[in-house]
Motif scaffolding. Structure first.
Motif, PDB file in Angstrom:
ATOM      1  N   MET A 121       0.594  -1.157   0.269  1.00  0.00           N
ATOM      2  CA  MET A 121       0.160  -0.155   0.042  1.00  0.00           C
ATOM      3  C   MET A 121       0.766   1.443  -0.410  1.00  0.00           C
ATOM      4  N   THR A 122       2.424   1.149   0.628  1.00  0.00           N
ATOM      5  CA  THR A 122       3.649   2.063  -0.098  1.00  0.00           C
ATOM      6  C   THR A 122       3.361   2.493  -0.976  1.00  0.00           C
ATOM      7  N   ASN A 123       2.768   3.849  -1.205  1.00  0.00           N
ATOM      8  CA  ASN A 123       2.946   5.012  -3.031  1.00  0.00           C
ATOM      9  C   ASN A 123       1.978   3.358  -4.059  1.00  0.00           C
ATOM     10  N   PHE A 124       0.759   3.194  -2.839  1.00  0.00           N
ATOM     11  CA  PHE A 124       0.058   2.012  -3.882  1.00  0.00           C
ATOM     12  C   PHE A 124       0.815   0.971  -4.411  1.00  0.00           C
ATOM     13  N   GLY A 125       2.102   0.979  -3.951  1.00  0.00           N
ATOM     14  CA  GLY A 125       2.791  -0.678  -4.444  1.00  0.00           C
ATOM     15  C   GLY A 125       3.515  -0.211  -6.146  1.00  0.00           C
TER      16      GLY A 125
END
Length: 134
Positions: A57-61
């Motif tokens: 989920m960090t930076n949407f992967g």
């Protein structure tokens, strides 16, 4: 209205409670990878599953890539840097992306990253992408 305990209550709301070990096992969550063209479960430890979900989920992967220099070597070449967070780039995908960026930029494009712990620069000057250890 947010689900949080009121200042006078010491019991958190149901949404704020941590999952018990029994309930976590019941959810049967796991981490998997594609190995030899077959999906394989690689981990069932709930802490690692949680961390994998957060990483995704960090930076949407997507990886963080920043512009380091728009006039690299004084030749209007674009120099990009991957801010490596422990996960290597998918190199075939990165190479195709560099080719698209090259089409837009119209000049050579460089991408610095890490591959298996080594610093690598990908350079696209047209149809092909060259890799070099730096």
């Amino acid at each position: 209205m947010p689900c949080s305990p009121s200042p006078t209550t010491s019991t958190p709301s149901p949404a704020g409670r941590r999952r018990s070990p029994r309930r976590r096992r019941h959810l049967d969550l796991f981490v998997y990878e594609l190995k030899d063209e077959e999906w394989t479960i690689t981990d069932k430890q709930w802490e690692r599953v949680r961390d994998a979900l957060c990483d995704a989920m960090t930076n949407f992967g997507h990886p963080y890539i920043v512009v380091e220099d728009g006039d690299y070597k004084g030749r209007r070449e674009l120099y990009l840097r991957h801010q490596h967070d422990g996960r290597d780039l998918d190199l075939p995908y990165a190479e195709r992306t560099l080719q698209y960026v090259h089409q837009i930029w119209g000049r050579p494009v460089h991408l610095e990253t890490r591959v298996e712990g080594k610093a690598v620069r990908l350079t696209c000057e047209g149809e092909k992408v060259r890799r070099e250890t730096i």
